[in-house]
Design a protein around this motif. Sequence first.
Motif: not given
Length: 128
Positions: A46-57, A81-88
């Motif tokens: 999706i990140a490669a093929d679609c028009r996205v403005n930010a990613v949350i991973v 821009p990539v934002v990482m989330v984690s419970g750790d």
Amino acid sequence: MSDHPSCVTILCIDDDDSILDYHRALFERQGFAVFTSASARRGLQIAADCRVNAVIVDYHMPEMNGYEVAAEIKRLRPQLPVVMVSGDDAIPEHALNVVDAFVPKGEAPSRLLPLIARICDGLPSEAA
């Protein structure tokens, strides 16, 4: 909060469907368009093929971890821009160095929307 046109699109990648549902509801309520993926590989597609403005991973996923996903996104689209989330909270330094921001999952309800809004407000209107 400012209203965001639907052309501002967020991609959320997390192996937990309830987290994806929460992110979709949170961002769509504020006028963002949202893609979600429970698969790291599908998220990369999706990140490669679609028009996205930010990613949350999410960091912890079975197929690829958030570092691997973020590194590949940055290889394909360095300005995305990539934002990482984690419970750790013990995320390796090399993983934090590849992303634009880190948000602990416990703080995501209060911090994620303002962070993404700020990131997207700073983008040129034609950013892809």
